[in-house]
Design a protein around this motif. Structure first.
Motif, PDB file in Angstrom:
ATOM      1  N   UNK A 202       0.836  -1.201   0.000  1.00 62.07           N
ATOM      2  CA  UNK A 202       0.000   0.000   0.000  1.00 62.07           C
ATOM      3  C   UNK A 202       0.871   1.252   0.000  1.00 62.07           C
ATOM      4  N   UNK A 203       0.455   2.258  -0.773  1.00 60.68           N
ATOM      5  CA  UNK A 203       1.156   3.543  -0.789  1.00 60.68           C
ATOM      6  C   UNK A 203       0.776   4.351   0.449  1.00 60.68           C
ATOM      7  N   UNK A 204       1.458   5.462   0.644  1.00 58.37           N
ATOM      8  CA  UNK A 204       1.163   6.317   1.794  1.00 58.37           C
ATOM      9  C   UNK A 204      -0.281   6.819   1.745  1.00 58.37           C
ATOM     10  N   UNK A 205      -0.742   7.173   0.539  1.00 63.13           N
ATOM     11  CA  UNK A 205      -2.120   7.639   0.384  1.00 63.13           C
ATOM     12  C   UNK A 205      -3.115   6.524   0.699  1.00 63.13           C
ATOM     13  N   UNK A 206      -2.836   5.305   0.248  1.00 67.50           N
ATOM     14  CA  UNK A 206      -3.722   4.184   0.524  1.00 67.50           C
ATOM     15  C   UNK A 206      -3.756   3.854   2.019  1.00 67.50           C
ATOM     16  N   UNK A 207      -2.615   3.965   2.675  1.00 66.18           N
ATOM     17  CA  UNK A 207      -2.577   3.742   4.126  1.00 66.18           C
ATOM     18  C   UNK A 207      -3.429   4.786   4.835  1.00 66.18           C
ATOM     19  N   UNK A 208      -3.328   6.025   4.357  1.00 66.60           N
ATOM     20  CA  UNK A 208      -4.115   7.104   4.976  1.00 66.60           C
ATOM     21  C   UNK A 208      -5.610   6.871   4.780  1.00 66.60           C
ATOM     22  N   UNK A 209      -6.009   6.518   3.557  1.00 63.44           N
ATOM     23  CA  UNK A 209      -7.432   6.377   3.241  1.00 63.44           C
ATOM     24  C   UNK A 209      -8.035   5.130   3.882  1.00 63.44           C
ATOM     25  N   UNK A 210      -7.316   4.027   3.845  1.00 67.41           N
ATOM     26  CA  UNK A 210      -7.888   2.744   4.251  1.00 67.41           C
ATOM     27  C   UNK A 210      -7.538   2.320   5.681  1.00 67.41           C
ATOM     28  N   UNK A 211      -6.560   2.987   6.290  1.00 64.29           N
ATOM     29  CA  UNK A 211      -6.186   2.637   7.665  1.00 64.29           C
ATOM     30  C   UNK A 211      -6.424   3.810   8.620  1.00 64.29           C
ATOM     31  N   UNK A 212      -5.811   4.951   8.288  1.00 70.31           N
ATOM     32  CA  UNK A 212      -5.866   6.084   9.204  1.00 70.31           C
ATOM     33  C   UNK A 212      -7.273   6.650   9.336  1.00 70.31           C
ATOM     34  N   UNK A 213      -7.902   6.970   8.205  1.00 72.69           N
ATOM     35  CA  UNK A 213      -9.222   7.611   8.251  1.00 72.69           C
ATOM     36  C   UNK A 213     -10.280   6.742   8.930  1.00 72.69           C
ATOM     37  N   UNK A 214     -10.392   5.448   8.608  1.00 74.73           N
ATOM     38  CA  UNK A 214     -11.404   4.637   9.299  1.00 74.73           C
ATOM     39  C   UNK A 214     -11.228   4.600  10.820  1.00 74.73           C
ATOM     40  N   UNK A 215      -9.971   4.526  11.272  1.00 74.78           N
ATOM     41  CA  UNK A 215      -9.739   4.504  12.717  1.00 74.78           C
ATOM     42  C   UNK A 215     -10.002   5.873  13.340  1.00 74.78           C
ATOM     43  N   UNK A 216      -9.798   6.925  12.547  1.00 74.93           N
ATOM     44  CA  UNK A 216     -10.021   8.290  13.054  1.00 74.93           C
ATOM     45  C   UNK A 216     -11.486   8.721  13.002  1.00 74.93           C
ATOM     46  N   UNK A 217     -12.379   7.873  12.504  1.00 78.08           N
ATOM     47  CA  UNK A 217     -13.777   8.281  12.345  1.00 78.08           C
ATOM     48  C   UNK A 217     -14.402   8.854  13.618  1.00 78.08           C
ATOM     49  N   UNK A 218     -14.207   8.230  14.781  1.00 82.43           N
ATOM     50  CA  UNK A 218     -14.795   8.829  15.998  1.00 82.43           C
ATOM     51  C   UNK A 218     -14.273  10.227  16.276  1.00 82.43           C
ATOM     52  N   UNK A 219     -12.970  10.456  16.045  1.00 80.90           N
ATOM     53  CA  UNK A 219     -12.395  11.779  16.274  1.00 80.90           C
ATOM     54  C   UNK A 219     -12.927  12.772  15.248  1.00 80.90           C
ATOM     55  N   UNK A 220     -13.015  12.348  13.997  1.00 79.55           N
ATOM     56  CA  UNK A 220     -13.551  13.224  12.948  1.00 79.55           C
ATOM     57  C   UNK A 220     -14.989  13.601  13.267  1.00 79.55           C
ATOM     58  N   UNK A 221     -15.775  12.616  13.698  1.00 78.84           N
ATOM     59  CA  UNK A 221     -17.170  12.885  14.059  1.00 78.84           C
ATOM     60  C   UNK A 221     -17.241  13.900  15.188  1.00 78.84           C
ATOM     61  N   UNK A 222     -16.407  13.723  16.198  1.00 77.88           N
ATOM     62  CA  UNK A 222     -16.388  14.659  17.331  1.00 77.88           C
ATOM     63  C   UNK A 222     -16.029  16.069  16.880  1.00 77.88           C
ATOM     64  N   UNK A 223     -14.982  16.186  16.055  1.00 76.31           N
ATOM     65  CA  UNK A 223     -14.530  17.500  15.589  1.00 76.31           C
ATOM     66  C   UNK A 223     -15.606  18.178  14.745  1.00 76.31           C
ATOM     67  N   UNK A 224     -16.253  17.414  13.861  1.00 74.31           N
ATOM     68  CA  UNK A 224     -17.280  17.989  12.990  1.00 74.31           C
ATOM     69  C   UNK A 224     -18.482  18.463  13.811  1.00 74.31           C
ATOM     70  N   UNK A 225     -18.931  17.650  14.756  1.00 75.15           N
ATOM     71  CA  UNK A 225     -20.114  18.030  15.548  1.00 75.15           C
ATOM     72  C   UNK A 225     -19.803  19.233  16.434  1.00 75.15           C
ATOM     73  N   UNK A 226     -18.637  19.249  17.062  1.00 73.92           N
ATOM     74  CA  UNK A 226     -18.325  20.408  17.897  1.00 73.92           C
ATOM     75  C   UNK A 226     -18.104  21.657  17.045  1.00 73.92           C
ATOM     76  N   UNK A 227     -17.637  21.493  15.792  1.00 70.31           N
ATOM     77  CA  UNK A 227     -17.515  22.635  14.890  1.00 70.31           C
ATOM     78  C   UNK A 227     -18.887  23.192  14.532  1.00 70.31           C
TER      79      UNK A 227
END
Length: 298
Positions: A202-227
């Motif tokens: 996997x490339x760096x972009x693929x790692x970000x899209x398929x590994x990092x972002x899915x695990x970060x979903x709770x944090x992203x949800x929190x940031x978006x709702x508080x925004x």
């Protein structure tokens, strides 16, 4: 009296904890629960100041749909919220990614402390500082743009640029703290997962899209709702920068609520605006929870 003393000796261990916490709940009911419930009750009345109340049912809520200033305030606030969600949040994630991979632990701790400075600084101080930065003739921003050959921009006097100015101010305030949220999430991602993906090709972009972002979903949800919540409660910065102008270009929902409730003393109509604000925030938050599949059982 003696009977009461005997009863107290038998039950003091059970009752004493409730007596200790009672002041908090009493104050909470008086200053939080009662105003919220009474405001909802008041939204069904035509109420001006401390005068008589006239029941009008849903009249205040129906008037919102024909109130041009209210509709303008909703559009302005949604504009700012869009900037917070689609500009501020991605920038915060990029900053967090940069610091997670390129900053040493000692510098990372320094940046963590510095990120809190805009959040804890008084809104009055920040607004006065940015009034000077956005000044059309002598402002730091226009002086910088002049060196790039860009003509002076009337940041706070133009209906086109006033709200982007408020968004820039919001980015400066909240970028750091949101980056810290993302940084905390990034540091909780097991390195083994990234290494396994890279070993599989996997490339760096693929790692970000398929590994990092899915695990970060709770944090992203929190940031978006508080925004979203913070955006729809925006008051101090546009009020101090522009007073809602020019031509209501920076009039927010909370600012309009303040004008109706505390300048015109239309308490019933102001209460309806407040509950319309609550409905919008709840609706948008629910939409995000559905989009992020927060209710789905893993």
């Amino acid at each position: 009296m003696q009977t009461l003393a005997v009863w107290w000796r038998k039950h003091d261990r059970k009752i004493a904890p409730y007596l200790f916490v009672a002041p908090f709940f009493i104050l909470f009911l008086i200053f939080s629960v009662y105003p919220v419930l009474y405001s909802f009750y008041l939204s069904f009345f035509k109420a001006t100041g401390l005068g008589s109340r006239t029941f009008i049912g849903l009249g205040n809520y129906l008037d919102l749909f024909t109130d041009r200033r209210f509709i303008k305030s909703v559009i302005n606030t949604t504009y700012y919220a869009a900037g917070s969600v689609f500009i501020l949040s991605p920038l915060a994630l990029l900053v967090a990614l940069a610091f997670d991979s390129r900053v040493t632990d000692r510098l990372r701790n320094l940046y963590r402390v510095s990120y809190f400075v805009p959040v804890i600084t008084s809104a009055v101080v920040i607004s006065m500082m940015f009034r000077m930065i956005f000044d059309e003739q002598y402002g730091l921003l226009n002086n910088f743009l002049a060196h790039l050959g860009v003509p002076a921009i009337p940041w706070l006097r133009s209906t086109r640029w006033a709200m982007p100015s408020v968004i820039l101010l919001g980015i400066w305030i909240w970028l750091g703290i949101n980056a810290l949220y993302f940084l905390a999430g990034l540091q909780n991602i097991p390195h083994e997962l990234k290494e396994a993906a890279q070993i599989d090709g996997a490339s760096s972009w693929q790692v970000f899209v398929h590994v990092t972002v899915p695990i970060l979903k709770p944090v992203i949800l929190f940031v978006v709702i508080q925004a979203i919540i913070g955006s729809y409660n925006l008051f101090a910065q546009p009020y101090l920068l522009t007073g809602g102008g020019p031509q209501d270009a920076t009039l927010t929902m909370t600012m309009y609520l303040y004008i109706i409730g505390f300048r015109q003393f239309k308490l019933g109509y102001a209460s309806a605006i407040a509950y319309a604000l609550v409905a919008i925030v709840l609706g948008l938050s629910l939409i995000n929870l559905i989009l992020f599949r927060a209710f789905r059982e893993e």
